[in-house]
Scaffold this motif. Structure first.
Motif, PDB file in Angstrom:
ATOM      1  N   PRO A 148      -3.452  -3.746  -1.092  1.00 51.69           N
ATOM      2  CA  PRO A 148      -4.314  -2.657  -1.524  1.00 51.69           C
ATOM      3  C   PRO A 148      -5.367  -3.124  -2.515  1.00 51.69           C
ATOM      4  CG  PRO A 148      -2.231  -2.545  -2.692  1.00 51.69           C
ATOM      5  CD  PRO A 148      -2.114  -3.671  -1.710  1.00 51.69           C
ATOM      6  N   THR A 149      -6.553  -2.589  -2.353  1.00 52.40           N
ATOM      7  CA  THR A 149      -7.645  -2.791  -3.310  1.00 52.40           C
ATOM      8  C   THR A 149      -8.065  -1.422  -3.796  1.00 52.40           C
ATOM      9  OG1 THR A 149      -8.454  -4.814  -2.260  1.00 52.40           O
ATOM     10  CG2 THR A 149     -10.018  -3.600  -3.601  1.00 52.40           C
ATOM     11  N   VAL A 150      -8.171  -1.273  -5.101  1.00 52.94           N
ATOM     12  CA  VAL A 150      -8.542   0.013  -5.692  1.00 52.94           C
ATOM     13  C   VAL A 150      -9.813  -0.179  -6.510  1.00 52.94           C
ATOM     14  CG1 VAL A 150      -7.817   1.881  -7.214  1.00 52.94           C
ATOM     15  CG2 VAL A 150      -6.138   0.765  -5.742  1.00 52.94           C
ATOM     16  N   CYS A 153       0.836  -1.208   0.000  1.00 50.70           N
ATOM     17  CA  CYS A 153       0.000   0.000   0.000  1.00 50.70           C
ATOM     18  C   CYS A 153       0.868   1.254   0.000  1.00 50.70           C
ATOM     19  CB  CYS A 153      -0.910   0.037   1.228  1.00 50.70           C
ATOM     20  SG  CYS A 153      -2.063  -1.335   1.332  1.00 50.70           S
ATOM     21  N   LYS A 154       1.971   1.197   0.719  1.00 58.59           N
ATOM     22  CA  LYS A 154       2.874   2.345   0.798  1.00 58.59           C
ATOM     23  C   LYS A 154       3.572   2.594  -0.528  1.00 58.59           C
ATOM     24  CE  LYS A 154       3.579   1.841   5.717  1.00 58.59           C
ATOM     25  NZ  LYS A 154       4.486   1.566   6.811  1.00 58.59           N
ATOM     26  N   ILE A 155       3.685   1.572  -1.344  1.00 59.23           N
ATOM     27  CA  ILE A 155       4.278   1.731  -2.671  1.00 59.23           C
ATOM     28  C   ILE A 155       3.221   2.225  -3.657  1.00 59.23           C
ATOM     29  CG2 ILE A 155       5.323   0.490  -4.609  1.00 59.23           C
ATOM     30  CD1 ILE A 155       6.533  -1.419  -2.460  1.00 59.23           C
ATOM     31  N   LEU A 156       2.041   1.624  -3.616  1.00 62.68           N
ATOM     32  CA  LEU A 156       0.993   1.954  -4.578  1.00 62.68           C
ATOM     33  C   LEU A 156       0.399   3.345  -4.338  1.00 62.68           C
ATOM     34  CD1 LEU A 156      -0.845   1.001  -6.925  1.00 62.68           C
ATOM     35  CD2 LEU A 156      -2.456   0.243  -5.178  1.00 62.68           C
ATOM     36  N   GLY A 157       0.213   3.730  -3.087  1.00 64.37           N
ATOM     37  CA  GLY A 157      -0.450   4.997  -2.760  1.00 64.37           C
ATOM     38  C   GLY A 157       0.146   6.205  -3.466  1.00 64.37           C
ATOM     39  N   PRO A 158       1.437   6.495  -3.277  1.00 67.03           N
ATOM     40  CA  PRO A 158       2.030   7.656  -3.953  1.00 67.03           C
ATOM     41  C   PRO A 158       2.010   7.532  -5.479  1.00 67.03           C
ATOM     42  CG  PRO A 158       3.434   6.916  -2.157  1.00 67.03           C
ATOM     43  CD  PRO A 158       2.359   5.904  -2.313  1.00 67.03           C
ATOM     44  N   LYS A 165      -9.002   7.973  -0.153  1.00 69.26           N
ATOM     45  CA  LYS A 165      -8.192   6.983   0.545  1.00 69.26           C
ATOM     46  C   LYS A 165      -8.975   6.500   1.759  1.00 69.26           C
ATOM     47  CE  LYS A 165      -3.845   7.610   0.692  1.00 69.26           C
ATOM     48  NZ  LYS A 165      -2.705   7.156  -0.008  1.00 69.26           N
ATOM     49  N   VAL A 166      -9.144   5.183   1.861  1.00 72.57           N
ATOM     50  CA  VAL A 166      -9.916   4.589   2.955  1.00 72.57           C
ATOM     51  C   VAL A 166      -9.014   3.621   3.706  1.00 72.57           C
ATOM     52  CG1 VAL A 166     -11.928   3.217   3.569  1.00 72.57           C
ATOM     53  CG2 VAL A 166     -12.052   4.772   1.621  1.00 72.57           C
ATOM     54  N   ASP A 167      -8.755   3.909   4.969  1.00 73.92           N
ATOM     55  CA  ASP A 167      -7.969   3.012   5.820  1.00 73.92           C
ATOM     56  C   ASP A 167      -8.908   1.911   6.321  1.00 73.92           C
ATOM     57  OD1 ASP A 167      -6.551   1.737   7.900  1.00 73.92           O
ATOM     58  OD2 ASP A 167      -5.413   3.566   8.302  1.00 73.92           O
ATOM     59  N   ILE A 168      -8.608   0.660   5.972  1.00 66.74           N
ATOM     60  CA  ILE A 168      -9.531  -0.434   6.314  1.00 66.74           C
ATOM     61  C   ILE A 168      -9.597  -0.697   7.813  1.00 66.74           C
ATOM     62  CG2 ILE A 168      -9.316  -1.540   4.064  1.00 66.74           C
ATOM     63  CD1 ILE A 168      -7.576  -3.684   5.601  1.00 66.74           C
ATOM     64  N   ASP A 169      -8.556  -0.318   8.545  1.00 66.22           N
ATOM     65  CA  ASP A 169      -8.590  -0.509   9.998  1.00 66.22           C
ATOM     66  C   ASP A 169      -9.544   0.478  10.665  1.00 66.22           C
ATOM     67  OD1 ASP A 169      -6.772  -2.609   9.940  1.00 66.22           O
ATOM     68  OD2 ASP A 169      -5.053  -1.260  10.023  1.00 66.22           O
ATOM     69  N   ASP A 170      -9.675   1.669  10.085  1.00 55.20           N
ATOM     70  CA  ASP A 170     -10.575   2.682  10.626  1.00 55.20           C
ATOM     71  C   ASP A 170     -11.998   2.536  10.103  1.00 55.20           C
ATOM     72  OD1 ASP A 170      -8.437   3.758  12.000  1.00 55.20           O
ATOM     73  OD2 ASP A 170      -7.995   5.258  10.456  1.00 55.20           O
TER      74      ASP A 170
END
Length: 174
Positions: A141-143, A100-105, A122-127
């Motif tokens: 990551p799921t987009v 996720c840290k690679i895909l996000g940016p 951006k949706v944090d699945i833990d929150d």
């Protein structure tokens, strides 16, 4: 109760004894800092005060920050994603997720290249586990690509920039 017992000796001291007289800084420090020769409002006309170094902060907003936002709650998702007039790319991610840290940016950069034609949520699945369950997110990551509140495309995992560009073109297409 324990706090009151600990603070009692300090609370019994009269206020006038609590104030500490201000001392002027050593002259060696004043010689290195520019001084204000006169400060008529605060200090009187003849006092010299050490002025802090002029520090300026600049504020700029790039396209990435206008087109990308973090979903705060279900109502925010409803208002900003499902009711959006523009197509929206929704990135379901987690803080602990390396991919996720690679895909996000990378995804943010590709959305910014679209110059406002598409938004990114951006949706944090833990929150927001309720949103993750609702959209059947089983891995990160799921987009998702949403247009007019409907899911039109989806991928799971990391994609390179060419694949992301094709994904966005498909979303923006007719």
């Amino acid at each position: 109760m324990a706090q009151k017992l600990l603070l009692r000796p300090f609370l019994s001291i009269p206020r006038k004894h609590l104030s500490v007289p201000l001392r002027s800084p050593p002259s060696s420090l004043l010689s290195r800092v520019p001084t204000v020769p006169s400060c008529p409002i605060l200090c009187g006309p003849s006092s010299a005060i050490a002025a802090p170094a002029a520090a300026t902060r600049t504020f700029s907003t790039t396209q990435v920050f206008r087109d990308t936002f973090n979903v705060q709650d279900g109502d925010d998702f409803q208002d900003r994603v499902l009711k959006s007039q523009k197509p929206v790319v929704v990135d379901f991610h987690a803080q602990w997720c390396g991919p996720c840290k690679i895909l996000g940016p990378r995804l943010e950069k590709m959305v910014a290249k679209q110059k406002g034609k598409v938004l990114m949520a951006k949706v944090d699945i833990d929150d927001h586990t309720d949103l993750a369950l609702e959209y059947e997110v089983s891995a990160v990551p799921t987009v998702l690509a949403l247009k007019n509140g409907n899911v039109v495309d989806k991928f799971v995992g990391i994609k390179d920039e060419d694949q992301l560009e094709a994904f966005l073109k498909k979303l923006l297409g007719p």
